[in-house]
Design an enzyme around this catalytic site. Structure first.
Site, PDB file in Angstrom:
ATOM      1  N   ASP A 132       6.634 -11.610  -1.962  1.00 19.14           N
ATOM      2  CA  ASP A 132       5.812 -12.815  -1.946  1.00 19.14           C
ATOM      3  C   ASP A 132       5.925 -13.455  -0.572  1.00 19.14           C
ATOM      4  O   ASP A 132       5.215 -13.109   0.349  1.00 19.14           O
ATOM      5  CB  ASP A 132       6.280 -13.748  -3.071  1.00 19.14           C
ATOM      6  N   LYS A 160       2.008  -9.765  -1.240  1.00 18.27           N
ATOM      7  CA  LYS A 160       1.003 -10.827  -1.333  1.00 18.27           C
ATOM      8  C   LYS A 160       0.584 -11.317   0.047  1.00 18.27           C
ATOM      9  O   LYS A 160       1.401 -11.456   0.939  1.00 18.27           O
ATOM     10  CB  LYS A 160       1.564 -12.020  -2.119  1.00 18.27           C
TER      11      LYS A 160
END
Length: 212
Positions: A132, A160
């Site tokens: 992330d 991401k």
């Protein structure tokens, strides 16, 4: 400076697939918006990553380190493909396995505090479910340096695109995805949805229902 291998890039406009097209457990039917990455596509991409890892690692002994809990499905499937390549090709890689647990989320937000649990003999390849912001993985890599490994390579199923990123990029990436909170294939929301085969986008109803 080494660069990561190419990956499948899923655009911000990608809406995924209607839930009715797939087998979804009934207890989650109202808690999901869409199927984002179907299970078959995950497996096919994971098989390709296994080939890339075998090519990259050469004859090195691998200590494959699974980052729990979210990484266990990706890790198990990735190792199955590596083992199949070991059985069916002229060259093979000796491999041992270890596990470590990192916890940094509550609900859909990173807490900023990273807890590390486990890990005995840490050396070479790590397998993670999703990168992330990258802060968690950078913390783990600092920990691994204490063991003086010959090399460390990170394989992550998802990365991401997020403005919160610290710029970290794994060596092997399955899919680059927009900044959505996804669940399934061992990715959880407060421990729920790990039993879902597909990677899906959680609905606001689901977030509220399983909120800690």
């Amino acid at each position: 400076m080494a660069t990561s291998s190419p990956c499948v890039v899923i655009s911000d406009e990608e809406q995924g697939y209607d839930l009715d097209l797939f087998c979804i457990p009934k207890h989650y039917a109202a808690d999901l918006e869409r199927v984002y990455i179907p299970h078959g596509l995950i497996l096919d991409r994971t098989e390709r990553l296994a080939r890339e890892i075998m090519k990259e690692m050469g004859g090195h002994h691998i200590v494959a380190l699974c980052v729990l809990k979210g990484g266990y499905k990706f890790f198990a499937d990735l190792l199955d493909y590596i083992k199949a390549l070991n059985r069916n090709s002229d060259r093979s890689i000796p491999m041992t396995v270890d596990f470590i647990r990192l916890k940094s989320y509550c609900n859909d937000q990173s807490t900023g505090e990273i807890r590390v649990i486990g890990g005995d003999d840490l050396s070479t390849l790590t397998g993670k479910d999703i990168i992330d912001t990258g802060k968690t993985m950078k913390t783990l890599l600092q920990l691994l340096k204490q063991y003086n490994p010959k090399m460390v390579k990170v394989a992550s199923l998802l990365v991401k695109r997020t403005p919160r990123s610290v710029g970290y990029r794994p060596d092997f990436v399955g899919f680059e995805v927009p900044d959505k909170f996804v669940v399934g294939y061992a990715l959880d929301y407060n421990e729920y949805f790990r039993d879902l085969n597909h990677i899906c986008v959680i609905s606001e109803t689901g977030k509220e229902k399983y909120k800690a």
